[in-house]
Design a protein around this motif. Structure first.
Motif, PDB file in Angstrom:
ATOM      1  N   TYR A  68     -46.499  49.774 -44.151  1.00  0.00           N
ATOM      2  CA  TYR A  68     -47.620  49.021 -44.745  1.00  0.00           C
ATOM      3  C   TYR A  68     -47.348  47.521 -44.766  1.00  0.00           C
ATOM      4  N   GLN A  69     -46.074  47.160 -44.847  1.00  0.00           N
ATOM      5  CA  GLN A  69     -45.686  45.752 -44.816  1.00  0.00           C
ATOM      6  C   GLN A  69     -44.781  45.551 -43.610  1.00  0.00           C
ATOM      7  N   SER A  70     -45.073  44.506 -42.842  1.00  0.00           N
ATOM      8  CA  SER A  70     -44.268  44.206 -41.659  1.00  0.00           C
ATOM      9  C   SER A  70     -44.241  42.706 -41.455  1.00  0.00           C
ATOM     10  N   ASP A  71     -43.041  42.130 -41.467  1.00  0.00           N
ATOM     11  CA  ASP A  71     -42.937  40.697 -41.204  1.00  0.00           C
ATOM     12  C   ASP A  71     -43.387  40.375 -39.778  1.00  0.00           C
ATOM     13  N   GLU A  72     -43.134  41.270 -38.856  1.00  0.00           N
ATOM     14  CA  GLU A  72     -43.551  41.049 -37.460  1.00  0.00           C
ATOM     15  C   GLU A  72     -45.080  41.002 -37.354  1.00  0.00           C
ATOM     16  N   ARG A  73     -45.738  41.948 -37.993  1.00  0.00           N
ATOM     17  CA  ARG A  73     -47.205  41.972 -37.985  1.00  0.00           C
ATOM     18  C   ARG A  73     -47.760  40.744 -38.707  1.00  0.00           C
ATOM     19  N   PHE A  74     -47.106  40.381 -39.811  1.00  0.00           N
ATOM     20  CA  PHE A  74     -47.520  39.183 -40.538  1.00  0.00           C
ATOM     21  C   PHE A  74     -47.438  37.959 -39.637  1.00  0.00           C
ATOM     22  N   ALA A  75     -46.299  37.806 -38.930  1.00  0.00           N
ATOM     23  CA  ALA A  75     -46.108  36.636 -38.059  1.00  0.00           C
ATOM     24  C   ALA A  75     -47.197  36.589 -36.995  1.00  0.00           C
ATOM     25  N   ASP A  76     -47.477  37.717 -36.363  1.00  0.00           N
ATOM     26  CA  ASP A  76     -48.512  37.752 -35.328  1.00  0.00           C
ATOM     27  C   ASP A  76     -49.870  37.335 -35.893  1.00  0.00           C
ATOM     28  N   ALA A  77     -50.220  37.869 -37.051  1.00  0.00           N
ATOM     29  CA  ALA A  77     -51.518  37.541 -37.670  1.00  0.00           C
ATOM     30  C   ALA A  77     -51.563  36.078 -38.086  1.00  0.00           C
ATOM     31  N   TRP A  78     -50.460  35.581 -38.644  1.00  0.00           N
ATOM     32  CA  TRP A  78     -50.442  34.195 -39.119  1.00  0.00           C
ATOM     33  C   TRP A  78     -50.571  33.228 -37.947  1.00  0.00           C
ATOM     34  N   ILE A  79     -49.888  33.525 -36.848  1.00  0.00           N
ATOM     35  CA  ILE A  79     -49.975  32.654 -35.675  1.00  0.00           C
ATOM     36  C   ILE A  79     -51.393  32.658 -35.117  1.00  0.00           C
ATOM     37  N   ARG A  80     -52.001  33.827 -34.995  1.00  0.00           N
ATOM     38  CA  ARG A  80     -53.394  33.889 -34.495  1.00  0.00           C
ATOM     39  C   ARG A  80     -54.312  33.030 -35.360  1.00  0.00           C
ATOM     40  N   ALA A  81     -54.185  33.157 -36.662  1.00  0.00           N
ATOM     41  CA  ALA A  81     -55.037  32.376 -37.572  1.00  0.00           C
ATOM     42  C   ALA A  81     -54.745  30.880 -37.461  1.00  0.00           C
ATOM     43  N   SER A  82     -53.480  30.527 -37.300  1.00  0.00           N
ATOM     44  CA  SER A  82     -53.095  29.109 -37.221  1.00  0.00           C
ATOM     45  C   SER A  82     -53.563  28.441 -35.942  1.00  0.00           C
ATOM     46  N   MET A  83     -53.720  29.208 -34.898  1.00  0.00           N
ATOM     47  CA  MET A  83     -54.104  28.623 -33.614  1.00  0.00           C
ATOM     48  C   MET A  83     -55.622  28.499 -33.458  1.00  0.00           C
ATOM     49  N   ARG A  84     -56.373  29.023 -34.406  1.00  0.00           N
ATOM     50  CA  ARG A  84     -57.825  28.814 -34.369  1.00  0.00           C
ATOM     51  C   ARG A  84     -58.098  27.347 -34.674  1.00  0.00           C
ATOM     52  N   GLY A  85     -59.139  26.811 -34.148  1.00  0.00           N
ATOM     53  CA  GLY A  85     -59.453  25.406 -34.390  1.00  0.00           C
ATOM     54  C   GLY A  85     -58.548  24.506 -33.585  1.00  0.00           C
ATOM     55  N   LYS A  86     -57.927  23.538 -34.233  1.00  0.00           N
ATOM     56  CA  LYS A  86     -57.077  22.566 -33.536  1.00  0.00           C
ATOM     57  C   LYS A  86     -55.765  23.162 -33.061  1.00  0.00           C
ATOM     58  N   GLY A  87     -55.281  24.199 -33.722  1.00  0.00           N
ATOM     59  CA  GLY A  87     -54.013  24.790 -33.341  1.00  0.00           C
ATOM     60  C   GLY A  87     -52.832  24.028 -33.916  1.00  0.00           C
ATOM     61  N   ARG A  88     -51.646  24.498 -33.588  1.00  0.00           N
ATOM     62  CA  ARG A  88     -50.404  23.899 -34.071  1.00  0.00           C
ATOM     63  C   ARG A  88     -49.374  23.935 -32.953  1.00  0.00           C
TER      64      ARG A  88
END
Length: 156
Positions: free
Chosen positions: A44-64
């Motif tokens: 139910y909790q996965s740092d790997e899944r979290f990282a993937d989701a966080w990166i996808r969200a961060s790259m929306r718009g201007k990106g990082r």
């Protein structure tokens, strides 16, 4: 464990984030550790899944940039190796994404500086670009920024 599951139902969280939120809700350290351990073991909790989701969200718009994403994931408690793997996976699926994000940031900064130029010219004042940020700390990107502005009133 129900409180932790409820938190995870809203969005992915890193282990550190989940522990922090549980502590803020008043759970003791032992209960937090046990809940996180059980939820992680069950998938139910996965740092790997979290990282993937966080990166996808961060790259929306201007990106990082890669560096900015790695730094933010470290702040959220992710291991450097895990973060780098997640960044590499994203980059494989989206070739050139980080270079494009940096180009957008350079363009946005150049536009901001250009809006200041009339005042700098009028007052005979040089705008100094400091070297503390992601773009201004990289000599090549700083040159790109200065060339994009194209004014003697903006210097490094």
């Amino acid at each position: 464990m129900a409180a932790a599951a409820e938190i995870l139902a809203r969005r992915e969280h890193s282990e550190r984030e989940l522990r922090t939120k549980l502590r803020r809700k008043g759970f003791d350290r032992t209960a937090c550790d046990l809940a996180v351990e059980r939820l992680s073991a069950r998938g139910y909790q996965s740092d790997e899944r979290f990282a993937d989701a966080w990166i996808r969200a961060s790259m929306r718009g201007k990106g990082r940039s890669r560096q900015a994403i790695a730094a933010r994931l470290a702040e959220k408690g992710l291991d450097r190796t895990l973060a780098e793997h997640a960044i590499s996976r994203y980059e494989q699926d989206h070739p050139g994404c980080f270079e494009e994000a940096l180009a957008r940031h350079v363009e946005a900064m150049a536009e901001c500086l250009k809006r200041c130029l009339p005042f700098a010219e009028r007052d005979q004042m040089t705008l100094a670009v400091d070297n503390h940020g992601l773009i201004t700390n990289d000599a090549d990107l700083q040159v790109r920024l200065l060339e994009a502005v194209g004014s003697p009133w903006v210097q490094a």
